[in-house]
Scaffold this motif. Structure first.
Motif, PDB file in Angstrom:
ATOM      1  N   ALA A 151     -56.018  75.984 -79.630  1.00 37.91           N
ATOM      2  CA  ALA A 151     -56.157  75.298 -78.347  1.00 37.91           C
ATOM      3  C   ALA A 151     -55.301  76.005 -77.305  1.00 37.91           C
ATOM      4  N   PRO A 152     -55.788  76.126 -76.072  1.00 39.02           N
ATOM      5  CA  PRO A 152     -55.092  76.945 -75.077  1.00 39.02           C
ATOM      6  C   PRO A 152     -53.820  76.299 -74.567  1.00 39.02           C
ATOM      7  N   ASP A 153     -52.793  77.107 -74.366  1.00 45.00           N
ATOM      8  CA  ASP A 153     -51.566  76.642 -73.735  1.00 45.00           C
ATOM      9  C   ASP A 153     -51.761  76.589 -72.226  1.00 45.00           C
ATOM     10  N   VAL A 154     -51.170  75.608 -71.590  1.00 45.04           N
ATOM     11  CA  VAL A 154     -51.153  75.540 -70.134  1.00 45.04           C
ATOM     12  C   VAL A 154     -49.824  76.105 -69.660  1.00 45.04           C
ATOM     13  N   LEU A 155     -49.889  77.206 -68.927  1.00 42.95           N
ATOM     14  CA  LEU A 155     -48.673  77.880 -68.499  1.00 42.95           C
ATOM     15  C   LEU A 155     -47.941  77.116 -67.411  1.00 42.95           C
ATOM     16  N   GLY A 156     -48.667  76.359 -66.610  1.00 43.21           N
ATOM     17  CA  GLY A 156     -48.034  75.613 -65.541  1.00 43.21           C
ATOM     18  C   GLY A 156     -49.066  75.099 -64.567  1.00 43.21           C
ATOM     19  N   VAL A 157     -48.575  74.453 -63.516  1.00 44.00           N
ATOM     20  CA  VAL A 157     -49.433  73.860 -62.496  1.00 44.00           C
ATOM     21  C   VAL A 157     -49.027  74.418 -61.129  1.00 44.00           C
ATOM     22  N   GLY A 158     -49.974  75.016 -60.436  1.00 44.52           N
ATOM     23  CA  GLY A 158     -49.745  75.465 -59.073  1.00 44.52           C
ATOM     24  C   GLY A 158     -50.243  74.403 -58.106  1.00 44.52           C
ATOM     25  N   VAL A 159     -49.436  74.082 -57.115  1.00 45.77           N
ATOM     26  CA  VAL A 159     -49.772  73.028 -56.155  1.00 45.77           C
ATOM     27  C   VAL A 159     -49.791  73.623 -54.755  1.00 45.77           C
TER      28      VAL A 159
END
Length: 488
Positions: free
Chosen positions: A268-276
């Motif tokens: 399952a893919p890792d989420v590196l982060g969230v850009g806002v």
């Protein structure tokens, strides 16, 4: 491919730099002043703790970022280790070690063999786009768009919902958390699970921490329709790769977050982060909005930290126009252009000399508040005769040619001041009346350009340039897009 500057085999640079947008460039500070370290985007402008988000220790190496960028640029055709060594200037031994780690981490894989000019055929490697992902959020004045993209930047899932930016920080943050959760869940639900993996994934409620819906499952190899308000990009790849299976004894517990459910499946893919991305002005280093036009209550609120605490993921914050300009530049829009965004407001994203130009206080690009009529109508910013007020007023009364003429006057000023090579137009209002604005803005720019041809076109790349650009705020440092020094 741009040259890469190094010192002792590693990328040189300082934190706090602007984004380099030329493919292959890896010289200096990161997009947001942080680097991808230990699998999470960290640094002075990224909120989040070590261990939150992806666990990709291979990203600790700047040289690995150079290799990753070349793998991404090569696409499905792949690239050999010898070519990687030639293009990065690294030794073949160093490239072999890096690619071995990338393969171990699941970020690269073999793409076949290629004939050589003597000796045995060369093994070709390619990026595994589904190995990790990033989420991008566009917080507009009246709606929120959330996207999830894979490592190649391809759109996997997208949601757009109403938003009142003036409803208060708590409600905006909760809405953002709902949509981050939902877009991640939708990406997993859309995956074709090939080894009988069972994913009971809540989508309808969409809240981080919500209990799963009983009885929801995904059959092996079966596509799953998206949840309400969600669309999945055509051709989106499976987020859970072939061979994935739920580990023995894995179960879905009440209150389990979707990203933790994802962790129950190998691959399952890792989420590196969230850009806002949101309207400015704001301080991208501190992660704090300024006096947003029409919403002064946001001034000084620690939005980046608040979202990072709520999501338990690294968060990057920047202006909407900056995010869009970064995304466009990485798609090949050029190294000298202005992106003009007309929607609920009017702003500009500037790419100068191959770098995203924010200015010393992230104030560059407040294009809509240049005064062009001294006795003009009052603008929400407090001044009179701002180009934003004039342009939006013309749109409101249905006089689109006049709106295009006003926007063209501002664009011509920008061309004359900065000597940029091209003007790109975007935003909801532009998208709804593209031909009118391209023609009208182009005519004014051509009239005032004094014989120089400055192309004026609609921005390419789909209907969500700001949200996708926000995701690139997270991905760009992973692939070594940096500059030696900040442009502003």
């Amino acid at each position: 491919m741009a040259d890469v500057e190094r010192r002792n085999g590693d990328v040189t640079g300082v934190a706090g730099g602007s984004a380099a947008v030329t493919s292959g460039t890896a010289t200096g500070g990161t997009v947001t002043g942080g680097a991808a370290t230990g699998g999470t985007v960290t640094g002075s402008t990224v909120a989040g703790t070590a261990g939150a988000g992806a666990n990709l220790p291979v990203l600790r190496s700047h040289n690995a970022a150079l290799v990753l960028d070349l793998l991404r640029a090569a696409g499905d055709a792949g690239i050999s280790r010898l070519e990687l060594a030639e293009r990065t200037g690294l030794t073949p031994q160093a490239v072999s070690k890096i690619t071995a780690r990338l393969r171990t981490e699941g970020m690269a894989t073999e793409a076949g063999r290629r004939a050589s000019t003597g000796g045995k055929p060369r093994t070709v490697l390619r990026l595994v786009p589904s190995a990790a992902s990033a989420v991008g959020l566009h917080l507009d004045r009246d709606e929120l768009t959330a996207v999830l993209v894979d490592l190649s930047g391809a759109l996997v899932a997208v949601r757009t919902v109403p938003l009142d930016l003036g409803a208060g920080a708590d409600r905006v943050i909760e809405t953002a958390a709902v949509q981050v959760d939902a877009v991640r869940a939708e990406a997993l639900r859309a995956a074709r699970v090939r080894a009988g993996a069972r994913l009971d994934m809540p989508v309808g409620a969409g809240r981080v921490g919500v209990a799963p819906t009983a009885g929801t499952s995904v059959r092996a190899g079966a596509p799953v329709p998206p949840g309400p308000g969600t669309s999945v990009a055509p051709g989106a790849e499976a987020s859970v790769r072939a061979g994935a299976s739920v580990r023995a004894g894995a179960s879905l517990r009440s209150g389990m977050r979707p990203d933790l459910v994802a962790g129950e499946c190998d691959g399952a893919p890792d989420v590196l982060g969230v850009g806002v991305a949101m309207p400015g002005p704001l301080d991208h280093r501190a992660g704090v909005p300024g006096r947003v036009t029409g919403f002064p209550e946001w001034e000084g609120f620690p939005l980046r930290e608040a979202l990072a605490a709520r999501l338990q993921l690294p968060v990057v914050l920047d202006k909407d126009t900056n995010a869009a300009a970064l995304g466009l530049a990485l798609r090949g829009a050029g190294d000298s252009f202005a992106y003009l965004h007309l929607g609920t407001g009017l702003g500009a994203g500037l790419v100068l000399g191959g770098g995203l130009h924010r200015g010393a206080r992230t104030g560059a690009g407040e294009f809509g508040h240049q005064v062009i009529q001294l006795d003009g109508p009052r603008c929400d910013c407090g001044n009179r005769g701002c180009i934003e007020a004039l342009c939006l007023a013309a749109v409101a009364r249905g006089d689109l040619p006049e709106a295009a003429r006003v926007l063209g006057a501002g664009a011509a000023n920008l061309v004359g001041l900065l000597d940029i090579d091209r003007v790109l137009l975007g935003g909801r209002t532009i998208a709804a009346h593209e031909a009118c604005f391209v023609r009208g803005v182009g005519a004014v720019v051509a009239e005032r350009a004094r014989g120089v041809v400055i192309p004026v076109t609609a921005a390419e790349g789909g209907p969500h340039p700001v949200a996708e650009g926000a995701a690139q705020l997270v991905l760009a440092p992973v692939f070594g897009h940096r500059r030696e020094s900040e442009l502003g």
